[in-house]
Design an enzyme around this catalytic site. Sequence first.
Site, mmCIF file in Angstrom:
data_model
loop_
_atom_site.group_PDB
_atom_site.id
_atom_site.type_symbol
_atom_site.label_atom_id
_atom_site.label_comp_id
_atom_site.label_asym_id
_atom_site.label_seq_id
_atom_site.Cartn_x
_atom_site.Cartn_y
_atom_site.Cartn_z
ATOM 1 N N CYS A 33 45.980 22.221 16.192
ATOM 2 C CA CYS A 33 47.381 21.896 15.562
ATOM 3 C C CYS A 33 47.296 20.394 14.812
ATOM 4 C CB CYS A 33 48.312 22.024 16.470
ATOM 5 S SG CYS A 33 49.977 21.464 15.963
ATOM 6 N N CYS A 50 50.269 18.269 15.878
ATOM 7 C CA CYS A 50 50.114 17.920 17.426
ATOM 8 C C CYS A 50 49.188 16.923 17.583
ATOM 9 C CB CYS A 50 49.556 19.272 18.430
ATOM 10 S SG CYS A 50 50.171 20.841 18.437
#
Length: 171
Positions: A95, A98
Amino acid sequence: MALRLSLSSSPSLRSLPTNSPPSVGPNRKVDWPNRGRTCGSVSREASRTVAVRSSLEIAAPAVGSVTEVNKDTFWPIVETAGEKVVVLDMYTQWCGPCKVMAPRFQELSEKYLDVVFLKLDCNQENKSLAKELGIKVVPTFKILKDSKVVKEVTGAKFDDLVLAIETAKSS
């Protein structure tokens, strides 16, 4: 992660002679303080006791840092935190947002020393916990107090995360 100690099943300890220390390099020896004494074997019950005590010691997160958790360690750490606010960063390795939030999350852990900061990789191994916590997108930040989720921030919204932490701390 539980640390298990079983001296009877450890090949490195079982094969060591009790009357001389192991060699650690050319012309160097380790000095064993209990040289010549045998340990015997540790019972299965003693092994479990050591595992429980070790897991409790491991469960205490360091102040000013982010502790990586998994499905087995998350709830014990949350329960140990008691009345402290706990912030959980639920992320995945692939991600992008993230990865952007990770260093900022670390900064928050250094700023709020009275808050417990945890990270959970929502991989296949931790899928059951992610499902239990109702994760739908990553990153998702769950703010817990008294072992209950009190706030949630989805996405890479740093300002919203700070506001949620402040709100949880003041309530």
